[in-house]
Design a protein around this motif. Structure first.
Motif, short mmCIF file in Angstrom:
data_model
loop_
_atom_site.label_atom_id
_atom_site.label_comp_id
_atom_site.label_asym_id
_atom_site.label_seq_id
_atom_site.Cartn_x
_atom_site.Cartn_y
_atom_site.Cartn_z
N THR A 33 0.60 -4.15 -8.24
CA THR A 33 0.79 -4.18 -6.79
C THR A 33 -0.53 -4.32 -6.03
O THR A 33 -0.56 -4.93 -4.96
CB THR A 33 1.50 -2.91 -6.30
OG1 THR A 33 0.74 -1.75 -6.71
CG2 THR A 33 2.91 -2.82 -6.87
N HIS A 34 -1.61 -3.74 -6.57
CA HIS A 34 -2.92 -3.87 -5.91
C HIS A 34 -4.02 -3.44 -6.86
O HIS A 34 -3.75 -2.92 -7.94
CB HIS A 34 -2.97 -3.11 -4.58
CG HIS A 34 -2.80 -1.63 -4.70
ND1 HIS A 34 -1.64 -1.03 -5.14
CD2 HIS A 34 -3.65 -0.61 -4.42
CE1 HIS A 34 -1.78 0.29 -5.13
NE2 HIS A 34 -2.99 0.57 -4.70
N MET A 35 -5.27 -3.64 -6.45
CA MET A 35 -6.38 -3.54 -7.39
C MET A 35 -6.95 -2.12 -7.55
O MET A 35 -7.91 -1.93 -8.30
CB MET A 35 -7.51 -4.51 -7.00
CG MET A 35 -8.10 -4.35 -5.61
SD MET A 35 -9.16 -2.89 -5.34
CE MET A 35 -10.55 -3.33 -6.40
N HIS A 36 -6.38 -1.12 -6.91
CA HIS A 36 -6.93 0.22 -7.08
C HIS A 36 -6.90 0.62 -8.56
O HIS A 36 -6.01 0.25 -9.32
CB HIS A 36 -6.13 1.24 -6.25
CG HIS A 36 -6.57 1.28 -4.82
ND1 HIS A 36 -5.77 1.78 -3.81
CD2 HIS A 36 -7.73 0.89 -4.22
CE1 HIS A 36 -6.42 1.68 -2.65
NE2 HIS A 36 -7.61 1.15 -2.88
N ILE A 37 -7.91 1.43 -8.92
CA ILE A 37 -8.16 1.72 -10.34
C ILE A 37 -6.97 2.35 -11.04
O ILE A 37 -6.73 2.10 -12.23
CB ILE A 37 -9.42 2.63 -10.45
CG1 ILE A 37 -9.94 2.70 -11.86
CG2 ILE A 37 -9.17 4.01 -9.87
CD1 ILE A 37 -11.33 3.29 -11.97
N ASP A 38 -6.18 3.14 -10.31
CA ASP A 38 -5.05 3.82 -10.95
C ASP A 38 -3.85 2.90 -11.17
O ASP A 38 -2.87 3.30 -11.77
CB ASP A 38 -4.64 5.08 -10.16
CG ASP A 38 -4.41 4.82 -8.68
OD1 ASP A 38 -5.09 3.95 -8.10
OD2 ASP A 38 -3.54 5.50 -8.10
N HIS A 39 -3.94 1.68 -10.66
CA HIS A 39 -2.85 0.71 -10.84
C HIS A 39 -3.23 -0.44 -11.76
O HIS A 39 -2.40 -0.96 -12.49
CB HIS A 39 -2.43 0.13 -9.48
CG HIS A 39 -1.93 1.16 -8.54
ND1 HIS A 39 -0.60 1.33 -8.23
CD2 HIS A 39 -2.59 2.14 -7.84
CE1 HIS A 39 -0.45 2.34 -7.40
NE2 HIS A 39 -1.65 2.85 -7.14
N TYR A 40 -4.49 -0.81 -11.71
CA TYR A 40 -4.92 -2.08 -12.32
C TYR A 40 -5.66 -1.92 -13.64
O TYR A 40 -5.53 -2.74 -14.55
CB TYR A 40 -5.82 -2.80 -11.31
CG TYR A 40 -6.26 -4.19 -11.70
CD1 TYR A 40 -5.33 -5.21 -11.86
CD2 TYR A 40 -7.61 -4.49 -11.89
CE1 TYR A 40 -5.73 -6.49 -12.20
CE2 TYR A 40 -8.02 -5.77 -12.23
CZ TYR A 40 -7.07 -6.76 -12.38
OH TYR A 40 -7.45 -8.03 -12.71
N GLY A 74 -2.56 -3.79 4.08
CA GLY A 74 -2.74 -2.55 4.84
C GLY A 74 -3.36 -1.50 3.94
O GLY A 74 -4.52 -1.11 4.13
N HIS A 75 -2.61 -1.04 2.95
CA HIS A 75 -3.19 -0.10 1.97
C HIS A 75 -4.40 -0.78 1.32
O HIS A 75 -5.48 -0.20 1.22
CB HIS A 75 -2.13 0.29 0.95
CG HIS A 75 -2.65 1.20 -0.11
ND1 HIS A 75 -3.04 2.50 0.16
CD2 HIS A 75 -2.87 1.01 -1.43
CE1 HIS A 75 -3.47 3.05 -0.97
NE2 HIS A 75 -3.39 2.17 -1.94
N THR A 76 -4.21 -2.01 0.85
CA THR A 76 -5.32 -2.93 0.57
C THR A 76 -4.91 -4.29 1.12
O THR A 76 -3.74 -4.53 1.40
CB THR A 76 -5.60 -3.08 -0.95
OG1 THR A 76 -4.44 -3.64 -1.57
CG2 THR A 76 -5.95 -1.75 -1.60
N GLY A 86 4.82 -0.02 -4.87
CA GLY A 86 3.40 0.27 -5.06
C GLY A 86 2.98 1.43 -4.18
O GLY A 86 3.67 2.45 -4.12
N ASP A 87 1.86 1.28 -3.48
CA ASP A 87 1.40 2.32 -2.55
C ASP A 87 1.71 1.96 -1.10
O ASP A 87 1.22 2.62 -0.18
CB ASP A 87 -0.13 2.52 -2.69
CG ASP A 87 -0.47 3.33 -3.94
OD1 ASP A 87 0.45 3.75 -4.66
OD2 ASP A 87 -1.68 3.53 -4.18
N HIS A 88 2.50 0.91 -0.88
CA HIS A 88 2.81 0.51 0.50
C HIS A 88 3.71 1.54 1.19
O HIS A 88 3.49 1.93 2.33
CB HIS A 88 3.48 -0.87 0.48
CG HIS A 88 4.01 -1.32 1.80
ND1 HIS A 88 3.24 -1.37 2.94
CD2 HIS A 88 5.25 -1.75 2.17
CE1 HIS A 88 3.98 -1.81 3.95
NE2 HIS A 88 5.19 -2.04 3.51
ZN LIG Z 1 -3.70 2.51 -4.04
#
Ligand SMILES: [Zn+2]
Length: 351
Positions: free
Chosen positions: A85-92, A189-191, A208-210
């Motif tokens: 969903t996005h590039m944050h470390i806990d997802h990617y 928004g979140h990223t 995701g985190d949206h």
């Molecule tokens: Zn995130």
């Protein structure tokens, strides 16, 4: 721990939740105070597994994912796709690590390209003083002291390789899986490059985190920065409301029945926040840092000074994002002080 608190974190227990239709929720552990786990979702069929989000590249997360997949009859090598969903470390980051050993294909929203470039520059580049993103902008946000504190922390070693995905996903891309079609919807928004994955036929949304059920997602906390993050986020929430309602499958927190219900709560929350921040400007607080210190934080209404350093940095970023929306709305105006900080003033009353 009280019963209420225990229930609040029940979703983070290391169990596999069968959501029906071959979809499973697998919470993976995180070493973060506030966020205990990240949900990855396994979409399964006879031939293998596609995962929504990947988790953090840490041994306990990898072991937990291995065990969870075994429990439902698969191995790490059966993962065909990571739709992140996005590039944050806990997802990617776990996707990148697993790709080194297996043949899985990583897909990420094309809007995250700038964030990956900025991350690699931050880690490899000449900014050796500021290995932690967010610290450069703190001077502009009126908190140079916090920037110094951050710089004094040892630059955290890069624990992951911030490699590009195999595939950049554009807004509106239909992902034809064996059992369903997911539409990738750009929700910045979140990223700036965040995607949600919507299965209209099954009425489920991998959010995701949206949209998170228990907490308000941080806004624009990303290496490339985005001054308009909250404006983008509010538009993305409106965009989500324009899609048919669906079960909410969030990256943090339990699965709930209605995405729309939570989106409406988040919109109301930001309305309240905008009003509080407007009041703080009317009371004479000018920089994002000053305003952040003048308002309360978290659902427990904590004082800014009681937050840890990273939470303080996030809070100042959030405050700045709200101030920019107030500026767009014409309620405040922005100027730059002699020492380079953004300052906000109440806009002259329109007659
Ligand atoms: Zn995130």
């Amino acid at each position: 721990m009280s019963h209420v608190a225990a229930d609040r974190y029940a979703w983070a227990e290391p169990e596999v939740e069968d959501l029906g239709g071959g979809v499973y929720r697998i919470p993976l552990p995180l070493p973060l105070d506030g966020l205990r786990a990240v949900n990855v979702y396994a979409i399964t069929d006879d031939g293998g597994v596609d995962l929504i989000d990947a988790g953090m590249a840490l041994v306990p997360a990898r072991e937990r994912l291995t065990a969870a997949l075994r429990q439902i009859g698969y191995e790490l090598g059966d993962i065909r796709n990571f739709f992140v969903t996005h590039m944050h470390i806990d997802h990617y980051s776990l996707a990148v690590e697993l790709r080194k050993n297996f043949r899985s294909v990583i897909s990420l929203g094309e809007g995250e390209r700038a964030n990956l470039i900025a991350t690699r520059e931050l880690i490899n580049g000449s900014h050796t003083r500021n290995k932690i993103f967010g610290s450069e902008s703190l001077r502009r946000l009126g908190a140079p002291g916090l920037a110094d504190e951050l710089s004094e922390l040892d630059g955290r070693p890069a624990i992951v390789d911030w490699e590009d995905p195999d595939r950049w996903l554009a807004d509106g891309t239909d992902l034809e899986l064996r059992t369903r079609t997911l539409r990738a919807v750009h929700t910045p928004g979140h990223t700036r490059g965040h995607l949600i994955f919507h299965d209209a036929a099954a009425q489920i949304m991998f959010a995701g985190d949206h949209v998170l059920p228990h907490i308000t997602p941080s806004i624009g906390f990303e290496p490339a920065g985005n001054r308009m993050a909250l404006r983008d986020y509010l538009s993305s929430l409106a965009r989500t409301l324009a899609l048919p309602d669906a079960r909410l499958l969030p990256a943090h927190g339990p699965v709930t029945d209605s995405t729309h219900e939570r989106v409406n709560e988040l919109l109301a929350h930001h309305d309240v926040r905008l009003a509080e921040i407007h009041q703080a400007v009317l009371a004479g607080h000018a920089t994002p840092y000053e305003v952040a210190k003048a308002i309360k934080w978290t659902r427990r209404q904590r004082l800014f000074g009681d937050l840890d350093l990273f939470s303080q940095v996030m809070s100042i970023n959030e405050t700045a994002a709200h101030l920019e929306v107030l500026a767009i709305q014409g309620q405040v105006t922005r100027e730059v002080s002699a020492d380079g900080a953004d300052t906000y003033q109440a806009a002259p009353l329109a007659s």
